[in-house]
Structures are given as structure tokens and as C-alpha cells.
Design an enzyme around this catalytic site. Structure first.
Site, PDB file in Angstrom:
ATOM      1  N   ASP A 205     -10.684   3.327   4.314  1.00 21.07           N
ATOM      2  CA  ASP A 205     -11.044   1.834   4.386  1.00 21.07           C
ATOM      3  C   ASP A 205     -12.596   1.665   4.233  1.00 21.07           C
ATOM      4  O   ASP A 205     -13.000   0.604   3.946  1.00 21.07           O
ATOM      5  CB  ASP A 205     -10.593   0.957   5.563  1.00 21.07           C
ATOM      6  CG  ASP A 205      -9.357  -0.078   5.023  1.00 21.07           C
ATOM      7  OD1 ASP A 205      -9.298   0.011   3.809  1.00 21.07           O
ATOM      8  OD2 ASP A 205      -8.704  -0.269   6.077  1.00 21.07           O
TER       9      ASP A 205
ATOM     10  N   LYS B  69       0.866  -1.450   0.062  1.00 18.61           N
ATOM     11  CA  LYS B  69       0.014   0.016  -0.163  1.00 18.61           C
ATOM     12  C   LYS B  69       1.034   1.106  -0.053  1.00 18.61           C
ATOM     13  O   LYS B  69       0.666   2.173  -0.746  1.00 18.61           O
ATOM     14  CB  LYS B  69      -1.169  -0.058   1.170  1.00 18.61           C
ATOM     15  CG  LYS B  69      -2.105  -0.948   1.032  1.00 18.61           C
ATOM     16  CD  LYS B  69      -2.828  -1.244   2.327  1.00 18.61           C
ATOM     17  CE  LYS B  69      -3.932  -2.499   2.019  1.00 18.61           C
ATOM     18  NZ  LYS B  69      -4.589  -2.659   3.358  1.00 18.61           N
TER      19      LYS B  69
ATOM     20  N   GLN C 230      -4.211  -1.154   9.664  1.00 21.72           N
ATOM     21  CA  GLN C 230      -4.176  -2.513   9.070  1.00 21.72           C
ATOM     22  C   GLN C 230      -4.829  -3.658  10.022  1.00 21.72           C
ATOM     23  O   GLN C 230      -4.361  -3.673  11.351  1.00 21.72           O
ATOM     24  CB  GLN C 230      -2.560  -2.783   8.626  1.00 21.72           C
ATOM     25  CG  GLN C 230      -2.867  -4.536   8.203  1.00 21.72           C
ATOM     26  CD  GLN C 230      -3.444  -4.391   6.608  1.00 21.72           C
ATOM     27  OE1 GLN C 230      -3.200  -3.294   5.776  1.00 21.72           O
ATOM     28  NE2 GLN C 230      -4.120  -5.222   6.271  1.00 21.72           N
TER      29      GLN C 230
END
Ligand code: NAD
Length: 294
Positions: A120, A53, A97
Site C-alpha cells: 500500500d 482485491k 485494510q
């Protein structure tokens, strides 16, 4: 023989578009869009995902860093870290994460992220906005799945008409299954969500014009489960008994039953990262628009 839907190719096109738009954003506003990725602990898969990412963001001109906190970090330390990123005006996107190490409350951490920076799309506010059809930041994997569907089946530039199509989504997680179902519903598909307690899953799958598998069980979906002409999106990332990377769908079998199938790797995975970059740009623009509003 079914088509293989090329996620790598569409992801590359999407990333190139984001790079152009990020450059334009930087020219207009004197700063690049910013994405901060937070990794707590050493989970090997998470280490790879977060590095990818970080690298993908840098390649398209999105500024930011990967912050690594030790697995021993406390809930309070992590909340304070998120609060600092929330308060930093140059940060447009924050991604913590998952999964978090044992002892940390992931829901509380996700709730603490500013919804405007929640690239997200996991904050309950964004999940709620999606459920009521009012935009917000949409989770990257289901958004990538929809983009793959549209791209594969677009006719003369028109998005695919999903109205009345039966879509079966296997998996009901907040990250993939539920938002996927919401996106398909918003496009007027008739949606069934299947899960671990669903009865006679093969029979249900055989009714699906569109099948999304987001389970986490290697090659669970067999060719004989598929309706002829179905479109199959395989979200799963698994290792089979030989340690080989594979999806939730038996791709070889699926290819002789379905009309189109996403491969693993090279299908949904690359689109997830492309959508993260796209969401960061959307968040950056939306934050600037909100700060300029009277
Ligand atoms: P999860 O474990 O949170 O959810 C799995 C779902 O599958 C659950 O809702 C469960 O009810 C259902 N399920 C379990 N066993 C089942 C069975 N036998 N029959 C029917 N349903 C069953 O997982 P998740 O986070 O939604 O991820 C699912 C898969 O997708 C995993 O393999 C994950 O690694 C992968 N994933 C891939 C990407 C990507 O970018 N490609 C992104 C996120 C997740």
C-alpha cells in the site's frame, strides 16, 4: 466535449501485463508472488474492497488469501498477525485494510508492516523515500492517477511532459493527496495542495492544468471551477442524496469545460487495484534481489 479517461481499459491492460510477469516470476522462482490482505471487522465497503482485491490477485496468478479478523481483535493480536506475515518468506505483500475499527491504532499497525512488503506504500519509510525521490513502494491510488495521466496524454509512446504545468491536488491525506503531490512534483509540475482550510478553492482550481480531487464530497467540484482544457482526475467515491455512486467532481458539468475527465465509477478506482497487483510484483522482485545480494 471532454474525453472520458477510461480507467477500466487501462486497468485491464495493466492486469494483463502483471499476469504475464507473475507467470514469468513463478516459472523462474518456483513460487508465485504472494499477497495477504487483512480485514478487521465488518465495515461493508471494506468487505467489498478486500474481496475485490483477493479476486483480482487470484486472476493474475498472485497467491494469497483474505484474512478476516473479528472487530473485537486486540491491537496485540493484530500486531502478532502482522508479525507472522512479516516472517513468512513466501509473503511479498501485506495489506491491512483501512479504516480499522475504533480502539485499534492504525499508525502503529502500519508501522509494524515490513516496509519491503508494504504494497500500500503507507509505511513512513516508503512515504519518506517518495518524499526524497528515492523509489520505494508508492501508494496505489496516486500511482494509478499518474498512470492514467500518462496513458491519456502520451504522445507517440513518450510519457506526458508535466514540467511547469500547474497541478492542484484537493485533499492532503497520507493515502492520496500528499503522495499524489509528491509524484506530480517529481515530474516537475508546479503543485498546490488544497484542503479544507484553503481559501477560495474555486479560484485556485481555475488555475489548474491538472486537477486531482481527493476529498470525499459528492460532486463538490463544479464545471465552472475548471480551466478550459484542464485534465481532471476524480478520486472521490461518494453516494449522492439518491444513493447513487459519484465522485468529487460533477462529471456532467466537467465534460463541457475540461479536456479530459475520469468517470466515477470506472476511472481511478480500477487503477488502484491494478497498481496493488503491480506493487506486489515489484515487492516480490525487490525482495528476491535483496536476498540474492552479497
Ligand atoms: P480523507 O478524508 O483522509 O481526506 C480528505 C481531504 O479532503 C482532507 O485532506 C481534507 O482537508 C480535504 N477536504 C475536506 N473537505 C474539503 C473542502 N470542503 N474543501 C477542500 N478540501 C476538503 O480522504 P482520503 O482517504 O484522501 O479519500 C478521499 C476520497 O477519495 C474519498 O471519497 C475516498 O473514498 C476516495 N478514495 C478513493 C480511492 C479509489 O481507489 N478511487 C482510494 C482512496 C480514497
Amino acid at each position: 466535449m471532454a474525453r472520458i479517461i477510461d480507467g477500466k481499459a487501462l486497468a485491464a491492460t495493466t492486469r494483463a501485463r502483471v499476469a504475464e510477469e507473475a507467470a514469468a516470476f513463478t516459472r523462474e522462482h518456483g513460487r508465485a508472488p504472494g499477497l495477504e490482505v487483512v480485514l478487521v471487522g465488518e465495515d461493508p465497503a471494506s468487505v467489498v474492497y478486500t474481496r475485490n482485491k483477493e479476486k483480482a490477485a487470484a486472476e493474475v496468478g498472485i497467491r494469497g488469501a483474505l484474512h478476516r479478523l473479528p472487530a473485537s481483535a486486540s491491537q496485540r493480536e493484530l500486531l502478532e498477525f502482522v508479525a507472522r506475515l512479516n516472517a513468512d518468506d513466501a509473503v511479498d505483500g501485506i495489506l491491512v485494510q483501512l479504516p480499522l475499527p475504533k480502539g485499534l491504532d492504525a499508525d502503529a499497525i502500519l508501522d509494524a508492516i515490513d516496509p519491503a512488503k508494504d504494497v500500500d506504500g503507507f509505511h513512513p519509510l516508503n512515504a519518506g523515500l517518495l518524499a526524497v525521490g528515492r523509489g520505494g513502494l508508492v501508494p496505489c491510488t496516486p500511482k494509478g492517477c499518474l498512470a492514467l495521466l500518462d496513458h491519456d496524454l502520451a504522445t507517440e509512446g513518450e510519457p506526458l511532459d508535466l514540467a511547469g504545468k500547474h497541478a492542484v491536488v484537493i485533499g492532503r491525506s497520507n493515502i492520496v493527496g500528499k503522495p499524489m503531490a509528491q509524484l506530480l512534483l517529481a515530474r516537475n509540475a508546479t503543485v498546490t495542495i488544497a484542503h479544507s482550510r484553503t481559501r477560495d478553492l474555486p479560484a485556485l482550481c481555475r488555475e489548474a492544468d491538472i486537477l486531482v480531487a481527493a476529498v470525499g464530497r459528492a460532486r463538490m467540484v463544479r464545471g465552472g471551477w475548471l480551466k478550459a482544457g484542464a485534465i481532471v482526475l476524480d478520486v472521490g467515491i461518494n453516494r449522492d442524496a439518491d444513493g447513487k455512486l459519484c465522485g468529487d467532481v460533477d462529471t456532467t458539468e466537467a465534460l463541457s469545460h475540461a479536456a479530459a475527465v475520469t468517470p466515477v465509477p470506472g476511472g481511478v478506482g480500477p487503477m488502484t487495484i491494478a497498481m496493488l497487483l503491480s506493487n506486489t510484483l515489484l515487492a516480490a522482485r525487490a525482495r528476491l534481489a535483496a536476498s540474492a545480494a552479497p
